[in-house]
Design a protein around this motif. Structure first.
Motif, PDB file in Angstrom:
ATOM      1  N   ILE A  55      49.060   2.848  20.866  1.00  0.00           N
ATOM      2  CA  ILE A  55      49.351   3.698  22.026  1.00  0.00           C
ATOM      3  C   ILE A  55      49.563   2.826  23.258  1.00  0.00           C
ATOM      4  O   ILE A  55      50.477   3.061  24.067  1.00  0.00           O
ATOM      5  N   TRP A  56      48.725   1.797  23.414  1.00  0.00           N
ATOM      6  CA  TRP A  56      48.845   0.910  24.575  1.00  0.00           C
ATOM      7  C   TRP A  56      50.204   0.208  24.572  1.00  0.00           C
ATOM      8  O   TRP A  56      50.927   0.207  25.578  1.00  0.00           O
ATOM      9  N   HIS A  57      50.582  -0.410  23.458  1.00  0.00           N
ATOM     10  CA  HIS A  57      51.857  -1.129  23.384  1.00  0.00           C
ATOM     11  C   HIS A  57      53.031  -0.163  23.490  1.00  0.00           C
ATOM     12  O   HIS A  57      54.075  -0.503  24.052  1.00  0.00           O
ATOM     13  N   TRP A  58      52.882   1.023  22.956  1.00  0.00           N
ATOM     14  CA  TRP A  58      53.929   2.045  23.037  1.00  0.00           C
ATOM     15  C   TRP A  58      54.198   2.409  24.492  1.00  0.00           C
ATOM     16  O   TRP A  58      55.350   2.478  24.930  1.00  0.00           O
ATOM     17  N   ALA A  59      53.129   2.625  25.264  1.00  0.00           N
ATOM     18  CA  ALA A  59      53.292   2.970  26.674  1.00  0.00           C
ATOM     19  C   ALA A  59      53.848   1.799  27.472  1.00  0.00           C
ATOM     20  O   ALA A  59      54.571   1.991  28.454  1.00  0.00           O
ATOM     21  N   ALA A  60      53.516   0.574  27.053  1.00  0.00           N
ATOM     22  CA  ALA A  60      53.956  -0.610  27.790  1.00  0.00           C
ATOM     23  C   ALA A  60      55.386  -1.009  27.466  1.00  0.00           C
ATOM     24  O   ALA A  60      55.972  -1.816  28.193  1.00  0.00           O
ATOM     25  N   SER A  61      55.964  -0.457  26.406  1.00  0.00           N
ATOM     26  CA  SER A  61      57.295  -0.912  26.002  1.00  0.00           C
ATOM     27  C   SER A  61      58.298   0.204  25.804  1.00  0.00           C
ATOM     28  O   SER A  61      59.512  -0.042  25.853  1.00  0.00           O
ATOM     29  N   VAL A  62      57.860   1.435  25.572  1.00  0.00           N
ATOM     30  CA  VAL A  62      58.786   2.501  25.191  1.00  0.00           C
ATOM     31  C   VAL A  62      58.639   3.748  26.059  1.00  0.00           C
ATOM     32  O   VAL A  62      59.605   4.261  26.601  1.00  0.00           O
ATOM     33  N   GLU A  63      57.417   4.241  26.184  1.00  0.00           N
ATOM     34  CA  GLU A  63      57.164   5.545  26.789  1.00  0.00           C
ATOM     35  C   GLU A  63      57.384   5.527  28.302  1.00  0.00           C
ATOM     36  O   GLU A  63      57.225   4.501  28.951  1.00  0.00           O
ATOM     37  N   MET A  64      57.732   6.696  28.859  1.00  0.00           N
ATOM     38  CA  MET A  64      57.971   6.822  30.291  1.00  0.00           C
ATOM     39  C   MET A  64      56.758   7.386  31.030  1.00  0.00           C
ATOM     40  O   MET A  64      56.854   7.716  32.216  1.00  0.00           O
ATOM     41  N   HIS A  65      55.628   7.525  30.350  1.00  0.00           N
ATOM     42  CA  HIS A  65      54.407   8.024  30.966  1.00  0.00           C
ATOM     43  C   HIS A  65      53.256   7.083  30.613  1.00  0.00           C
ATOM     44  O   HIS A  65      53.294   6.397  29.588  1.00  0.00           O
ATOM     45  N   PRO A  66      52.204   7.041  31.430  1.00  0.00           N
ATOM     46  CA  PRO A  66      51.049   6.189  31.099  1.00  0.00           C
ATOM     47  C   PRO A  66      50.374   6.656  29.810  1.00  0.00           C
ATOM     48  O   PRO A  66      50.546   7.799  29.376  1.00  0.00           O
ATOM     49  N   PRO A  67      49.557   5.802  29.208  1.00  0.00           N
ATOM     50  CA  PRO A  67      48.958   6.142  27.911  1.00  0.00           C
ATOM     51  C   PRO A  67      47.662   6.942  28.010  1.00  0.00           C
ATOM     52  O   PRO A  67      47.128   7.370  26.992  1.00  0.00           O
ATOM     53  N   TYR A  68      47.143   7.143  29.230  1.00  0.00           N
ATOM     54  CA  TYR A  68      45.770   7.635  29.345  1.00  0.00           C
ATOM     55  C   TYR A  68      45.612   9.069  28.851  1.00  0.00           C
ATOM     56  O   TYR A  68      44.555   9.424  28.308  1.00  0.00           O
ATOM     57  N   TYR A  69      46.631   9.901  29.024  1.00  0.00           N
ATOM     58  CA  TYR A  69      46.521  11.266  28.503  1.00  0.00           C
ATOM     59  C   TYR A  69      46.476  11.228  26.972  1.00  0.00           C
ATOM     60  O   TYR A  69      45.753  12.015  26.346  1.00  0.00           O
ATOM     61  N   HIS A  70      47.221  10.320  26.368  1.00  0.00           N
ATOM     62  CA  HIS A  70      47.179  10.183  24.904  1.00  0.00           C
ATOM     63  C   HIS A  70      45.785   9.744  24.448  1.00  0.00           C
ATOM     64  O   HIS A  70      45.295  10.194  23.405  1.00  0.00           O
ATOM     65  N   TYR A  71      45.157   8.871  25.229  1.00  0.00           N
ATOM     66  CA  TYR A  71      43.789   8.479  24.899  1.00  0.00           C
ATOM     67  C   TYR A  71      42.839   9.670  25.003  1.00  0.00           C
ATOM     68  O   TYR A  71      41.916   9.827  24.194  1.00  0.00           O
ATOM     69  N   LEU A  72      43.044  10.503  26.013  1.00  0.00           N
ATOM     70  CA  LEU A  72      42.200  11.686  26.180  1.00  0.00           C
ATOM     71  C   LEU A  72      42.340  12.619  24.978  1.00  0.00           C
ATOM     72  O   LEU A  72      41.338  13.116  24.441  1.00  0.00           O
ATOM     73  N   ILE A  73      43.576  12.854  24.525  1.00  0.00           N
ATOM     74  CA  ILE A  73      43.797  13.733  23.375  1.00  0.00           C
ATOM     75  C   ILE A  73      43.239  13.098  22.108  1.00  0.00           C
ATOM     76  O   ILE A  73      42.677  13.789  21.246  1.00  0.00           O
ATOM     77  N   LYS A  74      43.367  11.784  21.986  1.00  0.00           N
ATOM     78  CA  LYS A  74      42.800  11.114  20.805  1.00  0.00           C
ATOM     79  C   LYS A  74      41.287  11.272  20.783  1.00  0.00           C
ATOM     80  O   LYS A  74      40.688  11.503  19.718  1.00  0.00           O
ATOM     81  N   ALA A  75      40.653  11.152  21.951  1.00  0.00           N
ATOM     82  CA  ALA A  75      39.205  11.353  22.016  1.00  0.00           C
ATOM     83  C   ALA A  75      38.850  12.797  21.667  1.00  0.00           C
ATOM     84  O   ALA A  75      37.878  13.057  20.942  1.00  0.00           O
ATOM     85  N   ALA A  76      39.649  13.756  22.169  1.00  0.00           N
ATOM     86  CA  ALA A  76      39.394  15.166  21.860  1.00  0.00           C
ATOM     87  C   ALA A  76      39.576  15.443  20.374  1.00  0.00           C
ATOM     88  O   ALA A  76      38.887  16.296  19.801  1.00  0.00           O
ATOM     89  N   SER A  77      40.489  14.716  19.732  1.00  0.00           N
ATOM     90  CA  SER A  77      40.740  14.947  18.305  1.00  0.00           C
ATOM     91  C   SER A  77      39.552  14.562  17.435  1.00  0.00           C
ATOM     92  O   SER A  77      39.444  15.015  16.298  1.00  0.00           O
ATOM     93  N   THR A  78      38.660  13.726  17.952  1.00  0.00           N
ATOM     94  CA  THR A  78      37.452  13.400  17.187  1.00  0.00           C
ATOM     95  C   THR A  78      36.489  14.579  17.149  1.00  0.00           C
ATOM     96  O   THR A  78      35.617  14.634  16.279  1.00  0.00           O
ATOM     97  N   VAL A  79      36.646  15.511  18.085  1.00  0.00           N
ATOM     98  CA  VAL A  79      35.824  16.722  18.093  1.00  0.00           C
ATOM     99  C   VAL A  79      36.488  17.813  17.262  1.00  0.00           C
ATOM    100  O   VAL A  79      35.865  18.431  16.395  1.00  0.00           O
ATOM    101  N   MET A  80      37.789  18.062  17.531  1.00  0.00           N
ATOM    102  CA  MET A  80      38.530  19.074  16.780  1.00  0.00           C
ATOM    103  C   MET A  80      40.015  18.729  16.860  1.00  0.00           C
ATOM    104  O   MET A  80      40.585  18.689  17.957  1.00  0.00           O
ATOM    105  N   ASP A  81      40.635  18.454  15.750  1.00  0.00           N
ATOM    106  CA  ASP A  81      42.043  18.044  15.712  1.00  0.00           C
ATOM    107  C   ASP A  81      42.934  19.273  15.538  1.00  0.00           C
ATOM    108  O   ASP A  81      43.568  19.464  14.507  1.00  0.00           O
ATOM    109  N   GLN A  82      42.977  20.109  16.582  1.00  0.00           N
ATOM    110  CA  GLN A  82      43.779  21.328  16.553  1.00  0.00           C
ATOM    111  C   GLN A  82      44.526  21.473  17.871  1.00  0.00           C
ATOM    112  O   GLN A  82      43.931  21.294  18.946  1.00  0.00           O
TER     113      GLN A  82
END
Length: 792
Positions: A55-82
């Motif tokens: 996710i970090w390298h993706w945001a640094a080379s490809v994505e047009m948005h920072p990676p932090y929201y993706h990290y937040l969703i990844k953390a939430a997915s450890t509780v419930m992946d829905q």
């Protein structure tokens, strides 16, 4: 200062706010698991299943948005992946924004103004839609609104705690979306103007705010180069007149989509209506603002400045969701104006009626199953299709897509619909008499679905789902051919019909349609295998087996191996390569002296999750693009003992790359001691060396730079013609590197580049010797060099 007139009962407005928030909670949480999912949300879901480093390298080379929201969703997915659970984050941010808008209006304008602004925010289709989405927009609006709230408090009290709150909100907003940085710059201008107006701009104050804005930008500094690179984003080559159009459109759409205009938004006459309303209110609003608290001028300036900044920066890519954090500013301005027009004592009753008027329609719409998004959007089609495919896909089906993003989205939803994921875990064995090809979309390998039907016959199943087609074919297989006579050759292209019918076995592969050719893995970090079986029935030994593979390795850490297994003997590695490898081709020789009955040649493809690509995972960065195998006997002795069929295969093993990709290798040409110098002849646009007679001609080359592979252009024709390349060692025998021999079947292709794979990287100063035999042997030079490499 806020007004404290008796009709502004704090308890009434507090209770009304709680009622509004309860109503919004009911609206926003109803049917969360059935709402549409567009492609942007699907991408978040896909990325939540990737490693943190990816996710970090993706945001640094490809994505047009920072990676932090993706990290937040990844953390939430450890509780419930829905998806429904992820939406609750945006819902909570939306509700908090409504409450914050009310608090801002209450503290700095009046309670009625704050309540009306909160109602406008609550009823905003744009804000409410963001509260339904698995995207960072709702959080971005919340943090920008929080920054506004703390900034206004700082204007009043000049307290360090409010400056700290402003700084933190700015940093969190920028972490959600880069466009928040533009709003931070807008805030900075407002701050400076206010300090200049009040003549309180001291060095200490300026330093504090400089530190505040610098701290806000720190979280995104590793990724900001993605936004800055490429003229299409910032510093575009377009004129500012051209840039003005998308900025104006974004502001117009914010006005259209952010407020609950009754049946006007989206209509062609909406701009005219909006202009008339603005003209009617311009004078009273301007007169009122001149006597109103400075907060209104601050809000108006903060609303307009981002557009000016984008125009100055020539930011060529802006859509209405990027400037969505301006909605609270607009709601507060309109709330303040509406509160001035309300009769004093009747204000609470009018506002309560306005709350019912604004919130009942969206409540009815949502509770009746309404969806704020278009269900035909990319992502939603994949969810519908995945449910249908769960009933149709079998173990031997291989998917083909019109793009990688469609594959990623479809696989995400498909995996949630089945117990066994045949999109990823497909496989075939030689015992399967047929296998399937499933096509999603209207094109594949550059061919239309109709063209594929002409190649493969009518599809066995065709279905229109969500505006796109699913087509399926069953293809008969000939997986284990018998080698009944020598020479024997079998070539397999990577088109669906040829690959499925001629490949003996596979596991976890897909057709890499996004790159236009080849098959690739369906998972990262684990090898996928493609195998070809041969049954030996000639009884002629020894044999020389050749294998030509074409491939692409574009991802860091990716690798490709070719393995050979005779009968029940252990597998042996015949060839291995890894990134970086720009060669895209290999010609492999496997000698066999002992008798055998079966041979399995396996190509093993491994894609590592290290090289980000836009649609999500990087399966297509390693691909098998072509395979052929040749079986040759030694019954026809030619020069060096090679059979004619093998030499024919070798002569066709050149690299099919255009001239523009050749990079000259730096070297010097030296006379070969004791050998005859070749004749250098000029052709049309090229130079070539050839023997001047029957004697062997020899040339020496000293490398001026280190190399790990070489490509050159030899050419031969008649029997006895030969071009050899040897590696010299001081005081030791030479090492043969390449040997091309003529067969008497005509000239080999002119200008063809043959690959010389080296036993180890060669340092500068290494000496190579080329040996040309026969008048029909040639060695071509291009761009002043006899040896080349290839650029990607």
């Amino acid at each position: 200062m806020p007004s404290t007139r008796p009709n502004e009962s704090g308890r009434f407005y507090s209770l009304l706010l709680y009622a509004v928030l309860a109503c919004l909670l009911l609206i926003c949480t109803h049917g969360l698991d059935t709402l549409s999912i567009d492609w942007d949300q699907t991408l978040v879901l896909i990325m939540s299943r990737t490693p943190l480093s990816y996710i970090w390298h993706w945001a640094a080379s490809v994505e047009m948005h920072p990676p932090y929201y993706h990290y937040l969703i990844k953390a939430a997915s450890t509780v419930m992946d829905q998806p429904a659970f992820f939406r609750l984050i945006s819902t909570a941010a939306f509700l908090a924004t409504v409450a914050l808008v009310y608090a801002t209006g209450r503290d700095f304008i009046s309670r009625p103004a704050g309540m009306i602004a909160a109602l406008l925010m609550a009823a905003s289709p744009l804000a409410r839609g963001s509260g339904d989405m698995i995207r960072p927009h709702a959080l971005s609006v919340l943090f920008v609104c929080g920054g506004m709230y703390f900034l206004l408090h700082w204007f009043r009290r000049r307290s360090l705690k409010h400056l700290a709150g402003f700084t933190l909100c700015n940093a969190l907003g920028v972490m959600c979306h880069y466009m928040s940085a533009v709003l931070v710059v807008g805030f900075a201008v407002v701050v400076l103007l206010e300090l200049l107006r009040t003549r309180t701009l001291t060095k200490a104050t300026f330093g504090l705010f400089a530190l505040s804005f610098a701290f806000s930008a720190l979280p995104v500094l590793p990724f900001i180069s993605v936004v800055l690179k490429g003229g299409a984003l910032v510093n575009s080559n377009s004129s500012r007149i051209d840039i003005l159009a998308p900025i104006t459109l974004a502001y117009r759409q914010v006005l259209e989509f952010s407020l609950p205009w009754p049946a006007l938004a989206g209509q062609p006459y909406f701009p005219a209506v909006l202009l008339l309303c603005a003209a009617a209110l311009a004078y009273p609003f301007t007169r009122w603002c001149t006597r109103a608290p400075h907060v209104l001028r601050h809000l108006a300036l903060a609303f307009a400045l981002p557009g000016v900044i984008l125009l100055i920066l020539k930011h060529g890519y802006v859509v209405y969701r990027y400037v969505q954090p301006l909605v609270p500013f607009l709601a507060l301005l309109l709330g303040a104006l509406a509160a001035r027009l309300l009769p004093g004592r009747a204000a609470p009753a009018v506002i309560a009626f306005l709350a019912a008027l604004l919130l009942i329609p969206p409540a009815v719409h949502r509770l009746s199953g309404g969806d704020i998004l278009d269900p035909a959007q990319c992502g939603e089609c994949e969810r519908q299709l995945a449910a249908a495919m769960a009933q149709r896909l079998t173990r031997t089906d291989i998917m083909g897509m019109s793009s990688d993003d469609a594959w990623n989205a479809l696989e995400y939803f498909y995996a949630n619909n089945v117990r066994r994921n045949y999109m990823v875990e497909n496989s075939a064995t030689p015992q399967d008499p047929s296998a399937g090809f499933a096509l999603y979309g209207d094109a594949f390998f550059g061919a239309s679905a109709q063209a594929l039907a002409r190649q493969l016959g009518p599809p066995t199943h065709e279905e229109l789902i969500g505006g796109k087609r699913l087509l399926q074919w069953r293809i008969p297989r000939d997986p284990s051919p018998a080698v009944t006579s020598l020479p024997y050759r079998r070539a397999v292209s990577m088109t669906p019909g040829d690959f499925i019918s001629k490949t003996s076995a596979w596991n976890s592969v897909q057709f890499a349609s996004n790159f236009g050719d080849g098959v690739c893995p369906t998972r990262v970090g684990e090898p996928s295998r493609v195998s070809y079986d041969f049954s030996e029935q000639t009884g002629s030994f020894p044999q020389l087996i050749s294998c030509r593979i074409d491939y692409e390795i574009a991802g860091k850490g990716n690798s490709l191996r070719v393995l050979a297994r005779f009968d029940d003997e252990p597998e042996c590695t015949a060839f291995v390569t890894a990134w970086p490898d720009p060669l895209r081709s290999a010609f492999i020789t496997i000698p066999r002296d002992k008798a055998y009955k079966t041979l399995r040649l396996t190509v093993e493809l491994t894609a590592m999750p290290l090289t980000p690509v836009y649609p999500g995972l990087n399966f297509s960065t390693v691909r098998l693009m072509g395979f052929s195998a040749g079986f040759h006997g030694y019954g026809e002795p030619l020069l060096a003992g090679y059979p004619r069929a093998y030499l024919q295969d070798l002569s066709q093993s050149y690299l099919r790359l255009d001239h523009g990709k050749r990079v000259p290798v730096a070297l010097t040409v030296e006379p070969a001691p004791g050998g005859e110098a070749p004749v250098v002849a000029q052709g049309e646009g090229f130079t070539y060396a050839t023997p001047g007679g029957d004697r062997i001609a020899s040339m020496r080359f000293r490398l001026s730079e280190p190399v790990n592979y070489l490509a050159f252009s030899p050419r031969v024709s008649g029997v006895g013609s030969r071009v050899r390349l040897l590696l010299e060692h001081e005081g030791e025998p030479e090492t043969p590197l390449f040997d091309l021999l003529g067969t008497g079947d005509g000239w080999t292709p002119i200008g063809a580049d043959y690959l010389v794979r080296l036993p180890a990287p060669l340092p500068a100063g290494t000496v190579l010797r080329a040996e040309l035999t026969g008048v029909e042997s040639q060695l071509f030079a291009r761009d002043g060099s006899y040896f080349h490499r290839f650029a990607r």
